[in-house]
Design a protein around this motif. Structure first.
Motif, PDB file in Angstrom:
ATOM      1  N   TYR A 267       0.817  -1.193   0.000  1.00  0.00           N
ATOM      2  CA  TYR A 267       0.000   0.000   0.000  1.00  0.00           C
ATOM      3  C   TYR A 267       0.864   1.261   0.000  1.00  0.00           C
ATOM      4  O   TYR A 267       2.018   1.228   0.393  1.00  0.00           O
TER       5      TYR A 267
ATOM      6  N   SER B  80       0.259   5.494   1.129  1.00  0.00           N
ATOM      7  CA  SER B  80      -0.611   6.542   1.652  1.00  0.00           C
ATOM      8  C   SER B  80      -0.190   7.843   0.997  1.00  0.00           C
ATOM      9  O   SER B  80       0.986   8.211   1.037  1.00  0.00           O
TER      10      SER B  80
ATOM     11  N   THR C 231       4.335   0.253   4.468  1.00  0.00           N
ATOM     12  CA  THR C 231       3.556   1.252   3.737  1.00  0.00           C
ATOM     13  C   THR C 231       4.485   2.168   2.962  1.00  0.00           C
ATOM     14  O   THR C 231       5.493   2.640   3.475  1.00  0.00           O
TER      15      THR C 231
END
Length: 240
Positions: free
Chosen positions: A20, A22, A86
């Motif tokens: 992922y 952000s 992340t």
């Protein structure tokens, strides 16, 4: 620590690996720091223009909704490095004041240049990437800085695939309205296949509705990433 489900996040196409990113906006401060914040219209943070104020002044003018202080880029990278799973996408904005970017492109580019210094100092190259405004002046300066720092950068310029091929490691971060949005065909002349066939990596934003997620699921093998405001929901759709 986790990023909330309603954060603006980017989902890597390798969804099965739990990869992922952000996404967050960055701005230059008067004291050459980099603040992470989603500015209001006119690029105001706490009713102040960030490039005209120090980080301390911006923080003194107000807190986040949860009471925490405005984070610097270094603060955010600390969280990313702590988690270790992340990736952080830094969105370099085109600063518009009264509808014009004239005289402000340098502030946008400088935020990227300073961010590169923070990334290098914190040894975070493997965890941070840039997505850059379609403003070509800003993009050119940011691309140069990112290349020098060994950090990947995607451009939001909706131009022909051949232009992207002039850059090393080309990557387009494209507005979904150019391809498919709200269940209808997009307005642009180039699609995912055009870029992918030209060797250009493609990420698309913002995919929030079920009908759009279903459409892009058909292209998952040709997409680098999909950006959404509802990552958990999108993951569930793709896993089906």
């Amino acid at each position: 620590r986790q990023f909330p489900d309603n954060s603006v996040a980017a989902l890597n196409y390798a969804i099965g690996l739990g990869c992922y990113a952000s996404e967050c906006d960055i701005y230059l401060t008067k004291d050459d720091d980099v603040v992470v914040a989603h500015a209001s219209a006119g690029c105001y943070i706490n009713n102040l223009k960030p490039w005209e104020h120090t980080l301390a002044e911006l923080r003194a003018a107000g807190t986040l909704a949860n009471g925490e202080q405005l984070p610097s880029l270094a603060d955010f990278i600390d969280v990313v490095l702590e988690a270790g799973t992340t990736r952080l996408w830094l969105d370099v904005k085109n600063i518009l004041v009264d509808g014009s970017s004239a005289g402000y492109t340098g502030f946008s580019a400088r935020s990227c240049q300073l961010a590169c210094q923070v990334i290098e100092r914190m040894k975070a190259r493997n965890f941070v990437e840039f997505i850059v405004t379609s403003n070509k002046t800003v993009w050119t300066l940011c691309y140069s800085a990112a290349q020098s720092a060994g950090v990947r950068a995607g451009w939001m310029g909706y131009v022909a695939p051949a232009e992207y091929q002039t850059y090393i490691d080309p990557w387009i971060n494209i507005d979904a309205s150019n391809i498919w949005f709200d269940g209808t065909a997009g307005s642009g002349q180039w699609g995912i296949d055009d870029y992918a066939s030209a060797g250009v990596e493609v990420s698309v934003f913002t995919i929030d509705k079920d009908v759009d997620a279903a459409y892009y699921a058909n292209y998952i093998d040709r997409l680098r990433a999909i950006a959404t405001n509802y990552p958990k929901k999108l993951i569930g759709t793709f896993r089906k």
